[in-house]
Enzyme design. Sequence first.
Site: not given
Length: 420
Positions: A225, A344
Amino acid sequence: MTDAKMPLRAKVATSVSRTAAALSRAAGRGDGSVIGGWIGLKIDPDLLAHLSTGRAIALVSGTNGKTTTTRLTAAAVGVLGRVATNSFGANMPTGHTSALAKAGSTPYAVLEVDEHYLAQVLEATEPHVVALLNLSRDQLDRAKEVAMMAQLWRAALVQHPDVRVVANADDPMVVWAATPPADPARGHFPPHVSWFSAGQRWHDDSWVCPECGSTIARKNDQWWCTGCALRRPEPQWTVEDDGVLDPTGAWHKIQLQLPGKVNLGNAATALAVAAEFGVRPVDAVSRLGTVTSVAGRYAQVDRDGRNIRLLLAKNPASWLEAFDMADEAPTLLSINARDPDGLDTSWLFDVDFAPLRGRQVLITGDRAYDLAVRLDVNGVPFQHVRTFDDAIRAVPPGRLEVIANYTAFQDIRAELDRVN
C-alpha cells in the site's frame, strides 16, 4: 461426536438426513448433498454443530478454487485417517451437514465453504484451520462487493482467535482479512497465519487498499500500500517451477493430473493446510496426484472421435485461469444467466478473450448472444451452435475444450452422463 453420544434429536436428524440423501440418489434427483442436510437441519437446527464435535476440521473458502483445493486437501489429510468432505461442491451449511451425516464418525473433515457463509460455519464447526484462497468479484447482481466480503471475513476471525489460518499472501484483500487488529481488552488477538504464495493473475479487484483507501502498488511478486503499512507478507509455502517449497526450504515436486499453474497453487494450499494437522509434505505429495477430476471439473470424455475436456469458469478471474489451462484446440464457450450463475452478464466485459484468437471458437448457452457481442469487441471470430451435439459435429476429431459457467457446465455435464 459419535451417534451414540449425540442428543436424541440429533440422532434422529442424522438418520433422516442420511435416508433422504440416499433416496434422492436412488431416484436420480441428484447426489443428495443438499436435501439431506436441509431436512436434518429442519429437525435439529444445531445438527451441524453436533456432527462437528470431536472432529478436527479444516474449512476452505474463497471466490475461486474452493472445490479443487478442498478435494486436494482431503487427499493430503487422508494420510492420517478417514476424512469427511463435501466433495461435490455443496458448500453451504446444508451441504456440510449432509456430508458429515453421510460420512459417519471420522476423525477429520475438510469442508468447502461459500465465502458468504464462512462466519456462520466457523461458529458451528469450531475448525482447527481455515484456508483463505482469494477474493474477487462474483455474481454482481446478488453477491457482496469484494471489500465488504473481506470485512466480513476479518470480523469473523476476530471472534475466533484460536483458529489457525492458511492464507494467500498474494491477494491484498485476503491479507487484510487474515490480519485483524489485536484488542487484548476484549480478548481479541491476531490469529496464527501460515502464508502461501501461488501468484495472482487477476488484480482488478485489489488496486485499492482496504485499510486506508490508497493505491496498491506492485513490482514483480511484491505488492504494498502506498499510504499505510499493509504489504505482502513473506510466504512460508511457495510454488516454484513444478513444485512447492515448504517452510523448511525443502522443495517437493508436484505431479498432478489437473491442468494449469493455478492447480499447483491449490496443491500448495492443500499441503499447507495438511501440515497444520501434522502431515509431512513428503507423505502427502503422492496423494495429490490421485485427484483426476472434481465434480466434473477437468473431466475428459471421449465421444465420436473427440476428446472433450470440461472446465468451469464462473467469473472474470476464473475465466482468466481457464484460458491458461485450455490447450490450443477448438474451444466451446457456454454462458447461461440463471439464478445460480447470477442474472447479470455484464462481467463478460471484464474478461479479456484475446487468448482465444487463432483457434476455432464456438459459442452456445442461454446468453450466447451476450457472449457474441463480447467476442466481437475483442476481435475473436466465433461460430454459434444451438446444442452441444452441434458443437461436437462442428469440430474435427481430437481435443475439444469446453469452458462454461455454472449451470451451462452442469447442462453439458448431464449430456455426458454426469461425469465426475
